[in-house]
Design an enzyme around this catalytic site. Structure first.
Site, PDB file in Angstrom:
ATOM      1  N   SER A  76     -18.991 -23.214 -48.505  1.00 47.93           N
ATOM      2  CA  SER A  76     -19.727 -22.281 -47.652  1.00 47.93           C
ATOM      3  C   SER A  76     -18.752 -21.580 -46.716  1.00 47.93           C
ATOM      4  CB  SER A  76     -20.778 -23.024 -46.827  1.00 47.93           C
ATOM      5  OG  SER A  76     -20.173 -23.714 -45.739  1.00 47.93           O
ATOM      6  N   ASP A  77     -19.091 -20.351 -46.301  1.00 50.90           N
ATOM      7  CA  ASP A  77     -18.333 -19.764 -45.204  1.00 50.90           C
ATOM      8  C   ASP A  77     -18.655 -20.560 -43.946  1.00 50.90           C
ATOM      9  OD1 ASP A  77     -16.680 -18.126 -43.754  1.00 50.90           O
ATOM     10  OD2 ASP A  77     -17.551 -16.271 -44.497  1.00 50.90           O
ATOM     11  N   LEU A  78     -17.890 -20.347 -42.895  1.00 53.14           N
ATOM     12  CA  LEU A  78     -18.049 -21.158 -41.691  1.00 53.14           C
ATOM     13  C   LEU A  78     -19.477 -21.079 -41.170  1.00 53.14           C
ATOM     14  CD1 LEU A  78     -16.621 -22.972 -39.635  1.00 53.14           C
ATOM     15  CD2 LEU A  78     -16.092 -20.900 -38.321  1.00 53.14           C
TER      16      LEU A  78
END
Length: 256
Positions: free
Chosen positions: A177-179
């Site tokens: 996942s992105d942050l």
């Protein structure tokens, strides 16, 4: 570690931003950039590079255009693949993580992480080919985008992550996942009633690693209530462990 145009750490080499690298039109130069990034990343004790960025910049209002290598599908795919090849030509194993699946730069009104309105034809013809090209070159990581395409968030989109990425392309690596993009399913996109539900949706859609870890961490006490598919959990753990073995983390976890 972040490494879109050089490892972002003290004492490392910084290259031009994505637009500057795209302007070179040089796959050989991008291979050398990839080699340098991987060498410096490995010697500092990291094993995953967050990069290259394969988003297309077609709306100048978007605030992250400088991270991209331009607007052309073919050019971005070729330069991204070259950088990935370079990362695979150094000592140690470095996992290139392609950013951001998918159509991240096309949020309505140029809004960062905003909803994307496009048909499947445009997505398949323009925005996905650079990722497939880089995966064919050896990339073992893919990072999901914050936004939603036609109302379905990329971080919990089983068609995108399972059908296209894994089944059609044969991708065997990590989906990251992105942050806090799993958190976004709950607190921004509002498709999940809770953080725990957001974590379950992402895990079952095919996300292996929660960058930020605040969402997946909630699943330890909510397993029965949220009816987690344990086969999805087993898949994620298996992929993480396989890459840890392949990068030698269990045999030699530290660097000099």
């Amino acid at each position: 570690e972040e490494a879109p145009h050089g490892l972002m750490a003290i004492g490392t080499t910084t290259f031009p931003t994505g637009l500057g690298m795209g302007a070179t039109f040089s796959t050989r130069l991008m291979e050398r950039v990839g080699q340098t990034i991987a060498r410096e990343l490995h010697r500092q004790g990291a094993h995953i590079a967050f990069g290259p960025v394969l988003d297309l910049a077609r709306d100048p209002r978007w605030s992250r255009t400088e991270e991209t290598m331009g607007e052309d599908t073919y050019l971005v795919g070729e330069l991204g693949a070259a950088m990935v090849r370079g990362m695979g030509e150094t000592e140690g194993t470095v996992i290139a993580t392609l950013k951001h699946l998918a159509a991240y730069g096309m949020g309505l009104g140029g809004q960062n992480g905003g909803s994307v309105s496009m048909g499947q034809h445009e997505l398949l013809q323009d925005y996905l080919p650079p990722f497939r090209r880089a995966i064919e070159a050896g990339a073992q990581g893919v990072m999901t985008a914050y936004g939603a395409i036609d109302g379905v968030p990329c971080t919990c989109n089983p068609w995108l992550l399972r059908e296209v990425l894994r089944k059609q392309w044969g991708f065997q690596g990590l989906v990251i996942s992105d942050l806090y993009s799993i958190n976004v399913l709950h607190n921004t996109l509002h498709v999940a009633a809770s953080l725990e539900e957001a974590a379950r949706m992402a895990l079952q859609a095919g996300v292996d690693v929660d960058l930020g870890a605040s969402a997946f961490g909630e699943l330890r006490t909510k397993k029965e209530y949220l009816r987690i598919d344990t086969s999805a959990l087993d898949e994620a753990v298996r992929r993480v462990l396989r890459l840890k073995f392949e990068t030698g983390l269990f045999e030699q976890p530290y660097v000099d």
